[in-house]
Scaffold this motif. Structure first.
Motif, mmCIF file in Angstrom:
data_model
loop_
_atom_site.group_PDB
_atom_site.id
_atom_site.type_symbol
_atom_site.label_atom_id
_atom_site.label_comp_id
_atom_site.label_asym_id
_atom_site.label_seq_id
_atom_site.Cartn_x
_atom_site.Cartn_y
_atom_site.Cartn_z
ATOM 1 N N LEU A 24 125.883 98.037 22.866
ATOM 2 C CA LEU A 24 127.312 97.987 22.519
ATOM 3 C C LEU A 24 128.022 99.287 22.857
ATOM 4 O O LEU A 24 129.168 99.277 23.340
ATOM 5 N N VAL A 25 127.366 100.423 22.634
ATOM 6 C CA VAL A 25 128.006 101.727 22.877
ATOM 7 C C VAL A 25 127.551 102.357 24.188
ATOM 8 O O VAL A 25 127.889 103.506 24.486
ATOM 9 N N HIS A 26 126.768 101.604 24.982
ATOM 10 C CA HIS A 26 126.383 102.014 26.342
ATOM 11 C C HIS A 26 125.550 103.301 26.360
ATOM 12 O O HIS A 26 125.829 104.236 27.134
ATOM 13 N N VAL A 27 124.533 103.365 25.480
ATOM 14 C CA VAL A 27 123.569 104.466 25.532
ATOM 15 C C VAL A 27 122.173 103.846 25.425
ATOM 16 O O VAL A 27 122.018 102.667 25.086
ATOM 17 N N SER A 28 121.161 104.642 25.687
ATOM 18 C CA SER A 28 119.796 104.151 25.537
ATOM 19 C C SER A 28 119.460 104.037 24.053
ATOM 20 O O SER A 28 119.985 104.787 23.217
ATOM 21 N N GLN A 29 118.529 103.148 23.750
ATOM 22 C CA GLN A 29 118.166 102.952 22.347
ATOM 23 C C GLN A 29 117.527 104.213 21.744
ATOM 24 O O GLN A 29 117.848 104.581 20.602
ATOM 25 N N PRO A 30 116.638 104.933 22.468
ATOM 26 C CA PRO A 30 116.082 106.172 21.890
ATOM 27 C C PRO A 30 117.157 107.213 21.581
ATOM 28 O O PRO A 30 117.092 107.892 20.536
ATOM 29 N N SER A 31 118.158 107.353 22.468
ATOM 30 C CA SER A 31 119.225 108.339 22.219
ATOM 31 C C SER A 31 120.021 107.963 20.981
ATOM 32 O O SER A 31 120.361 108.818 20.147
ATOM 33 N N LEU A 32 120.320 106.686 20.835
ATOM 34 C CA LEU A 32 121.073 106.243 19.650
ATOM 35 C C LEU A 32 120.263 106.493 18.381
ATOM 36 O O LEU A 32 120.797 107.009 17.381
ATOM 37 N N SER A 33 118.975 106.167 18.415
ATOM 38 C CA SER A 33 118.143 106.360 17.228
ATOM 39 C C SER A 33 118.054 107.834 16.850
ATOM 40 O O SER A 33 118.128 108.194 15.664
ATOM 41 N N GLN A 34 117.941 108.698 17.857
ATOM 42 C CA GLN A 34 117.865 110.139 17.583
ATOM 43 C C GLN A 34 119.148 110.645 16.929
ATOM 44 O O GLN A 34 119.114 111.455 15.997
ATOM 45 N N GLN A 35 120.294 110.164 17.392
ATOM 46 C CA GLN A 35 121.577 110.616 16.835
ATOM 47 C C GLN A 35 121.766 110.103 15.407
ATOM 48 O O GLN A 35 122.301 110.818 14.554
ATOM 49 N N VAL A 36 121.336 108.876 15.136
ATOM 50 C CA VAL A 36 121.451 108.351 13.775
ATOM 51 C C VAL A 36 120.546 109.158 12.835
ATOM 52 O O VAL A 36 120.941 109.504 11.711
ATOM 53 N N LYS A 37 119.330 109.480 13.272
ATOM 54 C CA LYS A 37 118.425 110.295 12.452
ATOM 55 C C LYS A 37 119.012 111.685 12.218
ATOM 56 O O LYS A 37 118.881 112.248 11.116
ATOM 57 N N ALA A 38 119.656 112.255 13.254
ATOM 58 C CA ALA A 38 120.283 113.571 13.092
ATOM 59 C C ALA A 38 121.408 113.504 12.058
ATOM 60 O O ALA A 38 121.604 114.435 11.262
ATOM 61 N N LEU A 39 122.169 112.405 12.063
ATOM 62 C CA LEU A 39 123.233 112.221 11.071
ATOM 63 C C LEU A 39 122.641 112.113 9.667
ATOM 64 O O LEU A 39 123.176 112.702 8.701
ATOM 65 N N GLU A 40 121.526 111.401 9.532
ATOM 66 C CA GLU A 40 120.881 111.277 8.218
ATOM 67 C C GLU A 40 120.388 112.635 7.721
ATOM 68 O O GLU A 40 120.518 112.960 6.527
ATOM 69 N N ARG A 41 119.836 113.441 8.623
ATOM 70 C CA ARG A 41 119.396 114.793 8.220
ATOM 71 C C ARG A 41 120.591 115.626 7.777
ATOM 72 O O ARG A 41 120.515 116.377 6.790
ATOM 73 N N GLU A 42 121.701 115.510 8.512
ATOM 74 C CA GLU A 42 122.906 116.266 8.165
ATOM 75 C C GLU A 42 123.419 115.883 6.781
ATOM 76 O O GLU A 42 123.839 116.747 5.994
ATOM 77 N N LEU A 43 123.367 114.586 6.471
ATOM 78 C CA LEU A 43 123.890 114.102 5.195
ATOM 79 C C LEU A 43 122.868 114.206 4.070
ATOM 80 O O LEU A 43 123.223 114.128 2.885
ATOM 81 N N GLY A 44 121.602 114.342 4.440
ATOM 82 C CA GLY A 44 120.563 114.449 3.422
ATOM 83 C C GLY A 44 120.248 113.134 2.752
ATOM 84 O O GLY A 44 119.812 113.127 1.583
ATOM 85 N N ALA A 45 120.434 112.029 3.475
ATOM 86 C CA ALA A 45 120.156 110.713 2.890
ATOM 87 C C ALA A 45 119.905 109.707 4.002
ATOM 88 O O ALA A 45 120.497 109.804 5.085
ATOM 89 N N ASP A 46 119.023 108.754 3.714
ATOM 90 C CA ASP A 46 118.826 107.658 4.664
ATOM 91 C C ASP A 46 120.029 106.720 4.617
ATOM 92 O O ASP A 46 120.560 106.415 3.535
ATOM 93 N N LEU A 47 120.452 106.272 5.790
ATOM 94 C CA LEU A 47 121.580 105.353 5.877
ATOM 95 C C LEU A 47 121.124 103.907 6.057
ATOM 96 O O LEU A 47 121.895 102.978 5.751
ATOM 97 N N PHE A 48 119.921 103.716 6.578
ATOM 98 C CA PHE A 48 119.404 102.369 6.818
ATOM 99 C C PHE A 48 118.004 102.231 6.226
ATOM 100 O O PHE A 48 117.222 103.186 6.196
ATOM 101 N N GLN A 49 117.710 101.035 5.774
ATOM 102 C CA GLN A 49 116.344 100.651 5.447
ATOM 103 C C GLN A 49 115.800 99.922 6.663
ATOM 104 O O GLN A 49 116.332 98.884 7.064
ATOM 105 N N ARG A 50 114.746 100.495 7.253
ATOM 106 C CA ARG A 50 114.230 99.983 8.513
ATOM 107 C C ARG A 50 112.965 99.185 8.265
ATOM 108 O O ARG A 50 111.948 99.728 7.846
#
Length: 294
Positions: A24-50
């Protein structure tokens, strides 16, 4: 927290799938996953239950989702506003107007608009209200200054009244005053006077002829078929008199005598029109604002 990370987070939240979100956002799946994990580290909380085949939002994700959507929407609005402001450095405005409005009302407003936005081209089309309404409807004009009531009312157009203008009688100073020399005349006094008349389809022609007939007489034409400049020139030459807007008479300089009409007189209403289904471009909206505030 990065803007791009919020985009990726919202994409995953809406698709509930990392691979589909990456598409949907035209990036590779690994890049998207890395950015979401970086956001979770920044916020100090998990955003998704995987869980395999089942991605759900945590409480932290549920709290962030409406805020992230609002931030993205505000950014999109800001982008559009800046782009529209940039458009005011260039582009064009297609404005239609009746010839008498071009002569009387427009010069000062267009000069002010050009001084403020010198990079915008002004394309002016003169015509009767009927022709201008047709051009607006087919998208050939952004705005039009027309005379109300419209010859063919259209629900597809939005009109805003701009001004109500008196009509006056103009004549040559070298010729006798119309109506036996009085300082003001009524329509009935024009019976037997030689009129310099506009061409068919001209709003002023229809208005003047209708007023004469309402007063019980048929007008006498000395010359007919002209545009505004030609009509004023024929009047200066002493060929006859004409009924014109006061604003036109005031701007026409020497060589014309102006005689007002007694009450109730004759008036016309000028309106600004645009299509109802399509918002005018930013530059056209700015000209619209200046016309309404004039």
């Amino acid at each position: 927290m990065q803007f791009q990370q919020l985009q990726y987070f919202v994409a995953v939240a809406e698709t509930r799938h990392f691979t589909r979100a990456a598409d949907l956002v035209h990036v590779s799946q690994p890049s998207l996953s890395q950015q979401v994990k970086a956001l979770e580290r920044e916020l100090g909380a998990d955003l998704f239950q995987r869980a395999r085949g089942n991605i759900t939002l945590t409480d932290a994700g549920e709290a962030l989702l409406p805020l992230a959507r609002r931030i993205l929407a505000d950014a999109d609005t800001a982008r559009h506003e800046v782009q529209e402001l940039a458009q005011l450095r260039g582009g064009r405005v297609r404005l239609g107007a009746t010839p008498s409005v071009c002569t009387g009302l427009l010069p000062d407003v267009l000069r002010a608009f050009h001084d403020r936005y010198p990079g915008i081209r002004l394309l002016i089309e003169e015509g009767g209200s009927h022709d201008l309404v047709r051009e607006l409807a087919r998208g050939a004009l952004d705005l039009a200054l027309v005379v109300l009531p419209l010859p063919t009312p259209s629900p597809a157009l939005t009109t805003v009244e701009l001004l109500r203008e008196d009509l006056v009688v103009v004549s040559s100073p070298e010729e006798p005053r119309p109506g036996g020399g009085r300082r003001a005349v009524d329509i009935g006094d024009l019976e037997g006077e030689r009129l310099v008349m506009f061409r068919h389809g001209y709003d002023l022609r229809e208005l003047t002829v209708a007023a004469c007939r309402s007063a019980g007489f048929e007008p006498t034409f000395a010359v007919e078929g002209g545009e505004m400049d030609a009509v004023l020139g024929f009047v200066r030459a002493g060929l006859g008199i004409a009924v014109v807007p006061r604003m036109v008479a005031a701007r026409s300089g020497r060589g014309l005598r102006v005689t007002p009409l007694t009450r109730p007189g004759l008036h016309r209403t000028i309106a600004l029109a645009h299509r109802s289904d399509v918002a005018p471009p930013r530059a056209a909206r700015e000209l619209q604002r200046m016309l309404l505030e004039r």
